[in-house]
Design a protein around this motif. Structure first.
Motif, PDB file in Angstrom:
ATOM      1  N   GLY A   1       0.823  -1.209   0.000  1.00 36.39           N
ATOM      2  CA  GLY A   1       0.000   0.000   0.000  1.00 36.39           C
ATOM      3  C   GLY A   1       0.859   1.262   0.000  1.00 36.39           C
ATOM      4  O   GLY A   1       0.576   2.231  -0.727  1.00 36.39           O
ATOM      5  N   THR A   2       1.912   1.250   0.818  1.00 34.28           N
ATOM      6  CA  THR A   2       2.805   2.418   0.880  1.00 34.28           C
ATOM      7  C   THR A   2       3.548   2.617  -0.445  1.00 34.28           C
ATOM      8  O   THR A   2       3.711   3.754  -0.923  1.00 34.28           O
ATOM      9  CB  THR A   2       3.805   2.252   2.028  1.00 34.28           C
ATOM     10  OG1 THR A   2       3.095   2.053   3.258  1.00 34.28           O
ATOM     11  CG2 THR A   2       4.701   3.486   2.157  1.00 34.28           C
ATOM     12  N   LEU A   3       3.995   1.522  -1.062  1.00 33.88           N
ATOM     13  CA  LEU A   3       4.693   1.625  -2.343  1.00 33.88           C
ATOM     14  C   LEU A   3       3.785   2.223  -3.416  1.00 33.88           C
ATOM     15  O   LEU A   3       4.222   3.076  -4.214  1.00 33.88           O
ATOM     16  CB  LEU A   3       5.182   0.242  -2.779  1.00 33.88           C
ATOM     17  CG  LEU A   3       6.382  -0.331  -2.013  1.00 33.88           C
ATOM     18  CD1 LEU A   3       6.651  -1.775  -2.405  1.00 33.88           C
ATOM     19  CD2 LEU A   3       7.633   0.531  -2.265  1.00 33.88           C
ATOM     20  N   VAL A   4       2.525   1.783  -3.451  1.00 32.88           N
ATOM     21  CA  VAL A   4       1.588   2.342  -4.434  1.00 32.88           C
ATOM     22  C   VAL A   4       1.351   3.817  -4.159  1.00 32.88           C
ATOM     23  O   VAL A   4       1.296   4.648  -5.076  1.00 32.88           O
ATOM     24  CB  VAL A   4       0.261   1.555  -4.407  1.00 32.88           C
ATOM     25  CG1 VAL A   4      -0.786   2.246  -5.281  1.00 32.88           C
ATOM     26  CG2 VAL A   4       0.472   0.125  -4.885  1.00 32.88           C
ATOM     27  N   GLY A   5       1.214   4.174  -2.876  1.00 31.09           N
ATOM     28  CA  GLY A   5       1.006   5.580  -2.521  1.00 31.09           C
ATOM     29  C   GLY A   5       2.180   6.456  -2.928  1.00 31.09           C
ATOM     30  O   GLY A   5       1.989   7.571  -3.449  1.00 31.09           O
ATOM     31  N   ILE A   6       3.401   5.962  -2.700  1.00 28.73           N
ATOM     32  CA  ILE A   6       4.591   6.732  -3.096  1.00 28.73           C
ATOM     33  C   ILE A   6       4.633   6.895  -4.612  1.00 28.73           C
ATOM     34  O   ILE A   6       4.959   7.981  -5.134  1.00 28.73           O
ATOM     35  CB  ILE A   6       5.863   6.034  -2.577  1.00 28.73           C
ATOM     36  CG1 ILE A   6       5.908   6.084  -1.041  1.00 28.73           C
ATOM     37  CG2 ILE A   6       7.111   6.678  -3.173  1.00 28.73           C
ATOM     38  CD1 ILE A   6       7.058   5.303  -0.436  1.00 28.73           C
ATOM     39  N   ALA A   7       4.313   5.816  -5.342  1.00 26.41           N
ATOM     40  CA  ALA A   7       4.321   5.895  -6.804  1.00 26.41           C
ATOM     41  C   ALA A   7       3.339   6.943  -7.304  1.00 26.41           C
ATOM     42  O   ALA A   7       3.644   7.716  -8.228  1.00 26.41           O
ATOM     43  CB  ALA A   7       3.990   4.522  -7.391  1.00 26.41           C
ATOM     44  N   CYS A   8       2.155   6.983  -6.715  1.00 27.95           N
ATOM     45  CA  CYS A   8       1.156   7.961  -7.132  1.00 27.95           C
ATOM     46  C   CYS A   8       1.581   9.381  -6.759  1.00 27.95           C
ATOM     47  O   CYS A   8       1.334  10.346  -7.508  1.00 27.95           O
ATOM     48  CB  CYS A   8      -0.199   7.638  -6.496  1.00 27.95           C
ATOM     49  SG  CYS A   8      -0.962   6.119  -7.109  1.00 27.95           S
ATOM     50  N   ALA A   9       2.224   9.528  -5.587  1.00 28.55           N
ATOM     51  CA  ALA A   9       2.699  10.854  -5.174  1.00 28.55           C
ATOM     52  C   ALA A   9       3.781  11.371  -6.112  1.00 28.55           C
ATOM     53  O   ALA A   9       3.899  12.581  -6.365  1.00 28.55           O
ATOM     54  CB  ALA A   9       3.226  10.793  -3.740  1.00 28.55           C
ATOM     55  N   VAL A  10       4.587  10.441  -6.661  1.00 27.99           N
ATOM     56  CA  VAL A  10       5.683  10.829  -7.546  1.00 27.99           C
ATOM     57  C   VAL A  10       5.179  11.111  -8.960  1.00 27.99           C
ATOM     58  O   VAL A  10       5.572  12.094  -9.592  1.00 27.99           O
ATOM     59  CB  VAL A  10       6.765   9.736  -7.563  1.00 27.99           C
ATOM     60  CG1 VAL A  10       7.824  10.034  -8.631  1.00 27.99           C
ATOM     61  CG2 VAL A  10       7.427   9.624  -6.189  1.00 27.99           C
ATOM     62  N   TRP A  11       4.285  10.259  -9.475  1.00 29.93           N
ATOM     63  CA  TRP A  11       3.941  10.294 -10.888  1.00 29.93           C
ATOM     64  C   TRP A  11       2.620  11.006 -11.213  1.00 29.93           C
ATOM     65  O   TRP A  11       2.358  11.334 -12.358  1.00 29.93           O
ATOM     66  CB  TRP A  11       3.870   8.867 -11.453  1.00 29.93           C
ATOM     67  CG  TRP A  11       5.204   8.178 -11.405  1.00 29.93           C
ATOM     68  CD1 TRP A  11       6.435   8.756 -11.542  1.00 29.93           C
ATOM     69  CD2 TRP A  11       5.439   6.768 -11.209  1.00 29.93           C
ATOM     70  NE1 TRP A  11       7.441   7.822 -11.445  1.00 29.93           N
ATOM     71  CE2 TRP A  11       6.857   6.575 -11.249  1.00 29.93           C
ATOM     72  CE3 TRP A  11       4.634   5.673 -11.019  1.00 29.93           C
ATOM     73  CZ2 TRP A  11       7.454   5.336 -11.095  1.00 29.93           C
ATOM     74  CZ3 TRP A  11       5.219   4.421 -10.872  1.00 29.93           C
ATOM     75  CH2 TRP A  11       6.612   4.260 -10.907  1.00 29.93           C
ATOM     76  N   ILE A  12       1.763  11.216 -10.206  1.00 25.31           N
ATOM     77  CA  ILE A  12       0.474  11.860 -10.472  1.00 25.31           C
ATOM     78  C   ILE A  12       0.457  13.208  -9.771  1.00 25.31           C
ATOM     79  O   ILE A  12       0.701  13.304  -8.567  1.00 25.31           O
ATOM     80  CB  ILE A  12      -0.698  10.979  -9.993  1.00 25.31           C
ATOM     81  CG1 ILE A  12      -0.678   9.628 -10.718  1.00 25.31           C
ATOM     82  CG2 ILE A  12      -2.037  11.676 -10.232  1.00 25.31           C
ATOM     83  CD1 ILE A  12      -1.755   8.668 -10.266  1.00 25.31           C
TER      84      ILE A  12
END
Length: 285
Positions: free
Chosen positions: A11-22
């Protein structure tokens, strides 16, 4: 354990990815939570706080990938370790020990196949592993059988049209009655219908040198062949009390008596097995 550690970490990895790319936070938050749920389902570690971990990463605009491992994964592992230590200290192991399967329950392979088929038909991912689910179902089945044993009485399953014999009847008459009705035993009753013995086809044909036709013509009284020490049960006794009688004492037929000790029925091993396997609502019809 896997749901806690894997769910929080993914969950944290997905959240970080979205914070970086979206860019827009409102869009990143929605994608993060939905993506976290999808990833946890695929990894079979569905854990509700994992969605919150994804949302937290977006709201705090966390972009450091190491955050997913330290502190999230590390703290999750410590949390699981603490829970396991607590279970060990209180002697409540996790996962819970599985109950021993009863003889009438499906075996492990049959139950596993049934679980897979039911989950596939259900069409959703359940946040519980197969071993725990199988143990839960086995325990529920065991409890259901025990409740049935404790709720069904002899009067619910006994054969009421029981055939009997008088002590002064001849062996020939008793044998004829056994053959006509296709049964293997006759309780012997007195004039008050109280059980004073039991006789089987083997008792009547106890002489190995006598031909069957000769035994049928025998005028010997049943009283000379019957077993006088006969086990009887009350019609109010529960089915659970019959199991030891049939399983441990070698009985195949047990006469049933009422409150006045009069014969009212007969129970066989087949009657008991039939009561165990038919639906519980039919057992008391």
């Amino acid at each position: 354990p896997w749901s806690v550690i894997g769910g929080n970490t993914f969950g944290t990895l997905v959240g970080i990815a979205c914070a970086v790319w979206i860019g827009p936070p409102w869009l990143a938050a929605g994608v993060a939570v939905g993506g976290a749920i999808a990833l946890m389902q695929q990894a079979r570690c569905l854990h509700p706080p994992g969605g919150a971990a994804a949302l937290l990463a977006v709201l705090t605009h966390t972009t450091d990938w190491r955050f997913a491992f330290v502190p999230v994964a590390l703290n999750s592992a410590l949390l699981v370790l603490g829970a396991m230590s607590w279970h060990a200290a209180t002697r409540r192991p996790h996962p819970a020990p599985q109950p021993a399967a009863d003889a009438v329950l499906p075996n492990a392979d049959e139950l596993s196949s049934a679980i897979d088929a039911a989950v596939a038909r259900y069409g959703e991912v359940l946040d519980i592993d197969r071993t725990t689910l199988r143990g839960l179902l086995e325990d529920a089945q065991t409890q259901a059988y025990q409740q049935r044993l404790d709720s069904v009485r002899c009067s619910d399953i006994m054969r009421r049209d029981v055939q009997s014999a008088r002590p002064d009847e001849s062996v020939a008459q008793a044998l004829l009655r056994l053959e006509e009705h296709g049964i293997k035993a006759l309780p012997v009753i007195d004039k008050h219908r109280q059980v004073i013995g039991i006789v089987t086809a083997a008792d009547l044909r106890i002489d190995p040198d006598a031909a069957p036709s000769a035994m049928r013509e025998s005028a010997m009284p049943v009283a000379a062949r019957m077993t006088r020490q006969v086990r009887v049960v009350s019609e109010t006794r529960h089915l659970s009390e019959l199991i030891p009688l049939f399983a441990g004492s070698g009985h195949h037929h047990i006469p049933v008596i009422d409150a006045s000790a009069r014969l009212v029925g007969m129970i066989t091993q087949s009657d008991v097995m039939r009561a165990l396997h038919r639906p519980s609502q039919q057992a008391t019809d």
